[in-house]
Design an enzyme around this catalytic site. Structure first.
Site, PDB file in Angstrom:
ATOM      1  N   GLU A  50       0.860  -1.176   0.000  1.00  0.00           N
ATOM      2  CA  GLU A  50       0.000   0.000   0.000  1.00  0.00           C
ATOM      3  C   GLU A  50       0.901   1.232   0.000  1.00  0.00           C
ATOM      4  OE1 GLU A  50      -2.555  -0.077   3.398  1.00  0.00           O
ATOM      5  OE2 GLU A  50      -3.589  -1.904   2.774  1.00  0.00           O
ATOM      6  N   ASP A  61      -5.221   9.479  10.007  1.00  0.00           N
ATOM      7  CA  ASP A  61      -3.825   9.124  10.265  1.00  0.00           C
ATOM      8  C   ASP A  61      -3.328   9.702  11.585  1.00  0.00           C
ATOM      9  OD1 ASP A  61      -3.673   7.786   7.843  1.00  0.00           O
ATOM     10  OD2 ASP A  61      -3.168   9.611   6.755  1.00  0.00           O
TER      11      ASP A  61
END
Length: 278
Positions: A50, A61
């Site tokens: 990824e 995040d």
């Protein structure tokens, strides 16, 4: 249509083991070193890669991956350069599945049709776009599938049985189960809870279910791999990369190996799940 992702999971199923999936931010700490690191991952043991698309406002995040995105943006990384990096990787590796992960805004600005055409021709296999719910499938999910890309959806601990069918409706490649409530890197995954969640999702789909968020060690990766079709590690790799940089945040002679060595150790953990089951 069989994608590289489908082919890789079919191959791993024959081997009787789970996938080890790595996440790193494109362009961190700079475009050239980032490409070197990505190229080193398959040999170190990554089954699927990824690649994060740097974005200024990443809501899912944690601090480590946010900082990675900011380092990449500071080094001049763009979505166009991310696709160029994929193309450069593909020049030497035609089999490892590559998934772009991130947010819809940069793709929207790029232009959906142009992005999908460029991503497909560069060698991207799938997309994980964390801020597009199923209600917005016509924006990107359905066009991506028509372009021959897998659209991989996130399921979370709060995705109940009533919501799951909507989440899974147009998902392909695999289902990404977020093992914790919260941001990346904020807590450790509980393998028993994860096992129950994976079993619940599998009652709704035949797709592989892979688990990410909260996996930092080979032991944790092995524990997750005993329950899931894949273990995803990102923050720990980003932390290893950051720890190898100099005081100004630049790459050093240790940077590529710092990531590759941790990938190798984590990959052994995932592979150890098969031995533990035997």
């Amino acid at each position: 249509m069989t994608t590289r992702i489908d082919a890789r999971f079919a191959e791993l199923k024959k081997q009787g083991r789970s996938a080890f999936i790595t996440f790193l931010m494109a362009g961190d700490p700079d475009p050239a070193i980032s490409l070197e690191i990505i190229k080193a991952l398959p040999k170190a043991g990554a089954d699927i890669i990824e690649i994060g698309m740097p974005f200024t406002d990443p809501m899912a995040d944690g601090p480590a991956i946010q900082a990675a995105g900011l380092r990449a943006l500071k080094a001049g990384m763009t979505l166009k350069k991310t696709l160029a990096m994929v193309r450069a990787f593909r020049a030497g590796d035609t089999t490892t599945p590559l998934v772009l992960m991130g947010y819809y805004n940069p793709i929207y600005i790029y232009g959906v049709d142009q992005f999908l055409a460029d991503a497909k021709s560069a060698g991207v296999d799938g997309l994980i776009i964390v801020d597009l719910p199923p209600e917005e499938d016509s924006e990107l999910c359905l066009p991506a599938m028509q372009a021959g890309l897998n659209f991989i959806r996130l399921a979370t601990p709060t995705t109940d049985d009533k919501r799951l069918p909507a989440v899974l409706a147009n998902t392909s490649g695999f289902v990404y189960y977020v093992s914790i409530t919260g941001i990346t890197g904020s807590a450790s995954a509980d393998t028993n809870v994860v096992g129950e969640a994976v079993a619940r999702i599998k009652r709704h789909t035949t797709l592989p279910v892979c688990v990410g968020f909260g996996i930092r060690t080979p032991e944790a990766a092995r524990g997750i791999a005993q329950h899931a079709d894949g273990a995803v590690v990102g923050t720990a790799l980003v932390d290893a990369l950051r720890g190898s940089l100099d005081a100004e945040g630049r790459a050093t002679a240790k940077t590529v190996d710092a990531v590759a060595d941790l990938v190798a150790a984590l990959a052994q953990g995932v592979r150890g799940a098969k031995q533990a089951a035997e």
